[in-house]
Design an enzyme around this catalytic site. Structure first.
Site, PDB file in Angstrom:
ATOM      1  N   LYS A  42      38.545  36.712  24.661  1.00  0.00           N
ATOM      2  CA  LYS A  42      38.536  36.376  26.068  1.00  0.00           C
ATOM      3  C   LYS A  42      37.743  35.095  26.311  1.00  0.00           C
ATOM      4  O   LYS A  42      37.826  34.499  27.374  1.00  0.00           O
ATOM      5  CB  LYS A  42      37.871  37.520  26.856  1.00  0.00           C
ATOM      6  N   GLY A  43      36.962  34.696  25.313  1.00  0.00           N
ATOM      7  CA  GLY A  43      35.961  33.643  25.499  1.00  0.00           C
ATOM      8  C   GLY A  43      36.468  32.291  25.955  1.00  0.00           C
ATOM      9  O   GLY A  43      35.776  31.568  26.653  1.00  0.00           O
ATOM     10  N   ASP A  99      36.151  29.283  22.437  1.00  0.00           N
ATOM     11  CA  ASP A  99      34.909  28.964  23.120  1.00  0.00           C
ATOM     12  C   ASP A  99      33.902  28.268  22.210  1.00  0.00           C
ATOM     13  O   ASP A  99      33.273  27.297  22.593  1.00  0.00           O
ATOM     14  CB  ASP A  99      34.291  30.238  23.747  1.00  0.00           C
ATOM     15  N   ASP A 102      31.401  28.885  15.204  1.00  0.00           N
ATOM     16  CA  ASP A 102      30.160  29.334  14.563  1.00  0.00           C
ATOM     17  C   ASP A 102      30.364  29.192  13.053  1.00  0.00           C
ATOM     18  O   ASP A 102      30.211  28.096  12.519  1.00  0.00           O
ATOM     19  CB  ASP A 102      29.869  30.772  15.008  1.00  0.00           C
ATOM     20  N   LYS A 130      28.295  25.153  16.760  1.00  0.00           N
ATOM     21  CA  LYS A 130      26.914  25.286  16.311  1.00  0.00           C
ATOM     22  C   LYS A 130      26.638  24.290  15.203  1.00  0.00           C
ATOM     23  O   LYS A 130      27.484  24.032  14.349  1.00  0.00           O
ATOM     24  CB  LYS A 130      26.665  26.715  15.826  1.00  0.00           C
ATOM     25  N   PHE A 151      22.304  32.043  19.936  1.00  0.00           N
ATOM     26  CA  PHE A 151      23.335  32.850  20.576  1.00  0.00           C
ATOM     27  C   PHE A 151      23.382  32.501  22.062  1.00  0.00           C
ATOM     28  O   PHE A 151      22.392  32.628  22.774  1.00  0.00           O
ATOM     29  CB  PHE A 151      23.059  34.349  20.393  1.00  0.00           C
ATOM     30  N   VAL A 152      24.551  32.043  22.514  1.00  0.00           N
ATOM     31  CA  VAL A 152      24.679  31.599  23.910  1.00  0.00           C
ATOM     32  C   VAL A 152      25.683  32.458  24.677  1.00  0.00           C
ATOM     33  O   VAL A 152      26.570  33.083  24.084  1.00  0.00           O
ATOM     34  CB  VAL A 152      25.097  30.114  23.987  1.00  0.00           C
ATOM     35  N   ASP A 158      30.342  35.888  26.063  1.00  0.00           N
ATOM     36  CA  ASP A 158      29.758  37.148  26.519  1.00  0.00           C
ATOM     37  C   ASP A 158      28.636  37.642  25.610  1.00  0.00           C
ATOM     38  O   ASP A 158      28.511  37.227  24.462  1.00  0.00           O
ATOM     39  CB  ASP A 158      30.826  38.242  26.536  1.00  0.00           C
ATOM     40  N   ARG A 164      30.297  36.437  31.173  1.00  0.00           N
ATOM     41  CA  ARG A 164      31.386  35.461  31.017  1.00  0.00           C
ATOM     42  C   ARG A 164      31.575  34.629  32.277  1.00  0.00           C
ATOM     43  O   ARG A 164      32.065  33.507  32.225  1.00  0.00           O
ATOM     44  CB  ARG A 164      32.705  36.188  30.723  1.00  0.00           C
TER      45      ARG A 164
HETATM   46  P1  5GP Z   1      33.214  32.151  13.950  1.00  0.00           P
HETATM   47  O1  5GP Z   1      34.455  32.831  13.426  1.00  0.00           O
HETATM   48  O2  5GP Z   1      33.353  30.663  14.084  1.00  0.00           O
HETATM   49  O3  5GP Z   1      31.998  32.545  13.183  1.00  0.00           O
HETATM   50  O4  5GP Z   1      32.926  32.774  15.348  1.00  0.00           O
HETATM   51  C1  5GP Z   1      33.620  32.408  16.433  1.00  0.00           C
HETATM   52  C2  5GP Z   1      33.629  33.524  17.446  1.00  0.00           C
HETATM   53  O5  5GP Z   1      32.375  34.228  17.468  1.00  0.00           O
HETATM   54  C3  5GP Z   1      33.805  32.959  18.823  1.00  0.00           C
HETATM   55  O6  5GP Z   1      35.122  33.143  19.248  1.00  0.00           O
HETATM   56  C4  5GP Z   1      32.869  33.782  19.693  1.00  0.00           C
HETATM   57  O7  5GP Z   1      33.593  34.849  20.255  1.00  0.00           O
HETATM   58  C5  5GP Z   1      31.877  34.374  18.773  1.00  0.00           C
HETATM   59  N1  5GP Z   1      30.585  33.667  18.848  1.00  0.00           N
HETATM   60  C6  5GP Z   1      30.038  32.849  17.930  1.00  0.00           C
HETATM   61  N2  5GP Z   1      28.858  32.379  18.340  1.00  0.00           N
HETATM   62  C7  5GP Z   1      28.633  32.929  19.553  1.00  0.00           C
HETATM   63  C8  5GP Z   1      27.570  32.802  20.516  1.00  0.00           C
HETATM   64  O8  5GP Z   1      26.566  32.099  20.356  1.00  0.00           O
HETATM   65  N3  5GP Z   1      27.723  33.506  21.661  1.00  0.00           N
HETATM   66  C9  5GP Z   1      28.789  34.308  21.929  1.00  0.00           C
HETATM   67  N4  5GP Z   1      28.819  34.936  23.089  1.00  0.00           N
HETATM   68  N5  5GP Z   1      29.830  34.422  21.042  1.00  0.00           N
HETATM   69  C10 5GP Z   1      29.736  33.743  19.881  1.00  0.00           C
HETATM   70 MG    MG Z   2      35.635  34.781  20.706  1.00  0.00          MG
END
Ligand code: 5GP
Ligand code: MG
Length: 179
Positions: A42-43, A99, A102, A130, A151-152, A158, A164
């Site tokens: 949903k982000g 969104d 990471d 990040k 973590f934001v 969310d 959100r």
């Molecule tokens: P990745 O697969 O790049 O590790 O993670 C991406 C997903 O993790 C994003 O779609 C998001 O939903 C979630 N995510 C990663 N970092 C954060 C953060 O700091 N805050 C929140 N709310 N979600 C995050």
């Molecule tokens: Mg996400």
């Protein structure tokens, strides 16, 4: 400011100004191509809604339901595809939006899946990235803001499905995060 927020990291008007700049780059790259904007639920919903209003190109629009965090604050490293129906992307140029980048595993897994579904090209676009080393996973093609390894929440992001709707990106008070 919301009482659970420790500090605002990126203000609403700063986000909106940056989206206009990102949109110019997207327009230059996608002009004349059959375009589909694919946003991750949903982000990315607030981000994509604001961004595509700056992109006056013909485009289709899809939402994909994937999950990687499963409600916590650390990436599980595993991406689940939750939709029954998959869009037909044959010959399409995809702008894939999320969104935040990471570990990058979500964008990597979804990009591979969309190519499997026939996408001609997949360009990735994130509001936030990040500032962490990613050896194997590539950066996004378009990045709104690079932030620290924190973590934001807000502007679509969310914590346990809350926050959100905040119009800015911020950091939660540690007292709010369950350990
Ligand atoms: P990745 O697969 O790049 O590790 O993670 C991406 C997903 O993790 C994003 O779609 C998001 O939903 C979630 N995510 C990663 N970092 C954060 C953060 O700091 N805050 C929140 N709310 N979600 C995050
Ligand atoms: Mg996400």
């Amino acid at each position: 400011m919301h009482e659970d927020i420790e500090k605002v990291l990126i203000d609403e008007d700063v986000i909106q100004r940056r989206l206009a700049v990102l949109a110019e780059k997207v327009i230059a790259d996608f002009d004349g191509k059959p375009m589909v904007a694919v946003a991750l639920l949903k982000g990315a919903v607030l981000f994509v809604a604001d961004l595509i209003r700056h992109i006056p190109l013909p485009m289709e629009f899809e939402l994909l339901n994937v999950s990687s965090y499963h409600g916590g604050t650390k990436s599980s490293g595993e991406v689940l595809f939750l939709d029954q129906r998959q869009p037909d992307l044959h010959g399409k140029h995809v702008l894939l939006l999320d969104d935040i980048l990471d570990t990058g595993l979500t964008m990597e897994a979804v990009t591979a899946k969309l190519k499997e579904q026939g996408a001609e090209e997949v360009k990735t676009c994130v509001l936030l990235a990040k500032d962490i080393p990613r050896d194997t996973v590539k950066e996004a093609d378009y990045t709104g803001f690079v932030i620290g390894d924190e973590f934001v929440v807000g502007y679509g992001l969310d914590y346990q499905d809350r926050y959100r709707n905040l119009p800015y990106v911020g950091i939660l008070k540690s007292s709010v995060i369950q350990s």
